[in-house]
Write an enzyme that holds these catalytic residues in place. Sequence first.
Site, mmCIF file in Angstrom:
data_model
loop_
_atom_site.group_PDB
_atom_site.id
_atom_site.type_symbol
_atom_site.label_atom_id
_atom_site.label_comp_id
_atom_site.label_asym_id
_atom_site.label_seq_id
_atom_site.Cartn_x
_atom_site.Cartn_y
_atom_site.Cartn_z
ATOM 1 N N HIS A 33 -0.128 7.959 11.791
ATOM 2 C CA HIS A 33 1.182 8.064 11.152
ATOM 3 C C HIS A 33 2.281 8.304 12.180
ATOM 4 O O HIS A 33 2.074 8.997 13.179
ATOM 5 C CB HIS A 33 1.189 9.214 10.140
ATOM 6 C CG HIS A 33 0.756 8.799 8.763
ATOM 7 N ND1 HIS A 33 1.467 9.096 7.627
ATOM 8 C CD2 HIS A 33 -0.320 8.092 8.349
ATOM 9 C CE1 HIS A 33 0.847 8.589 6.566
ATOM 10 N NE2 HIS A 33 -0.241 7.985 6.992
ATOM 11 N N GLU A 68 2.234 1.420 5.413
ATOM 12 C CA GLU A 68 3.170 2.064 4.490
ATOM 13 C C GLU A 68 4.571 1.995 5.089
ATOM 14 O O GLU A 68 4.747 2.115 6.302
ATOM 15 C CB GLU A 68 2.803 3.542 4.261
ATOM 16 C CG GLU A 68 1.435 3.778 3.700
ATOM 17 C CD GLU A 68 0.477 4.295 4.767
ATOM 18 O OE1 GLU A 68 0.932 4.577 5.904
ATOM 19 O OE2 GLU A 68 -0.717 4.392 4.481
#
Length: 328
Positions: A38, A107
């Site tokens: 991330h 994402e």
Amino acid sequence: MTDFGYTLMTEQSGPKDLVEYAVRAEAVGFDFEVMSDHYSPWLTEQGHAPYAWTTLGAVAQATSRVGLMTYVTCPTMRYHPALVAQKAATLQCLADGRFTLGLGSGENLNEHVVGQGWPAIQDRHGMLREAIEIIRALHTGELVDHRGDYFQVDSARIWDLPGQPVEIGVAVAGDRAIKALAESGDHLIGVEPDAALVDAWNDARGTARIGERARAIGQIPICWDPDPEAARRRAHEQFRWFGGGWQVNADLPTPAGFAGATQFVRPDDVADAIPCGPDLDEIVRHVSAYWEAGFTDIAIVQVGDQGQRRFLDEAAPRLLEMLRAAAP
């Protein structure tokens, strides 16, 4: 046999702590370890987002037995697939064949940071399929030139290749993703314990069925703590984003967006979805949904950085014993 893994969650822990947890998780008997990749945490309260690949390199050197995996990397926007191919090959060299490259379509939270917008889902699937084609070509060690719908590669070669090929897991959710991506991956990565997903993967591929040469790898959050109320509070603070579902979670761009989307989520709502407290039998019941759906590998997420050491020292050995006794 079902294998049980431990999640090194970059959104909730710093890099040195993650390496320490990796060593502890191997020592207590987990079969494999997965690491999220991330650029940003889901929520500001989580407070971390170290670079996964640097941290995984350190984990590869600090451990010797456990399998390692990205869960998952998006090889289409923040990273060009040629760079992912190089990183994966290097990590496999460091890990002596223990590494699996987990890939997904990404994402918005992580990929928008490079200023290229956020494509529609069909384009993300097409980008991922083409990226995997490039990665596999580069992992042959041959000189690669590529002109595709989404990517260009000019005279690229991976010079340090591992003795054991890097297998690829692909994250899928639903029939559209299965049709687009099943043929590209060696293993399925699922976001929920859905037997239909496993069946669809097997039907789409025809070969390398799950449970034979292919794996179905899932992940489940828990919040173990001797104090049930402390567990509920921590799960709500750190993991209330989890209930939005994949379609919502893939599209929101910032931690502020997740905070707004979850402002009315109550601790009870989170506790309904995530086992909270000291009851290991309850945790086993939640995890069993994955092996009942046909998953071969299940990674445990212990929610929150606070309490990781205590979970690994006090709860994990007994939990693994119970899971292995209950699983097929």
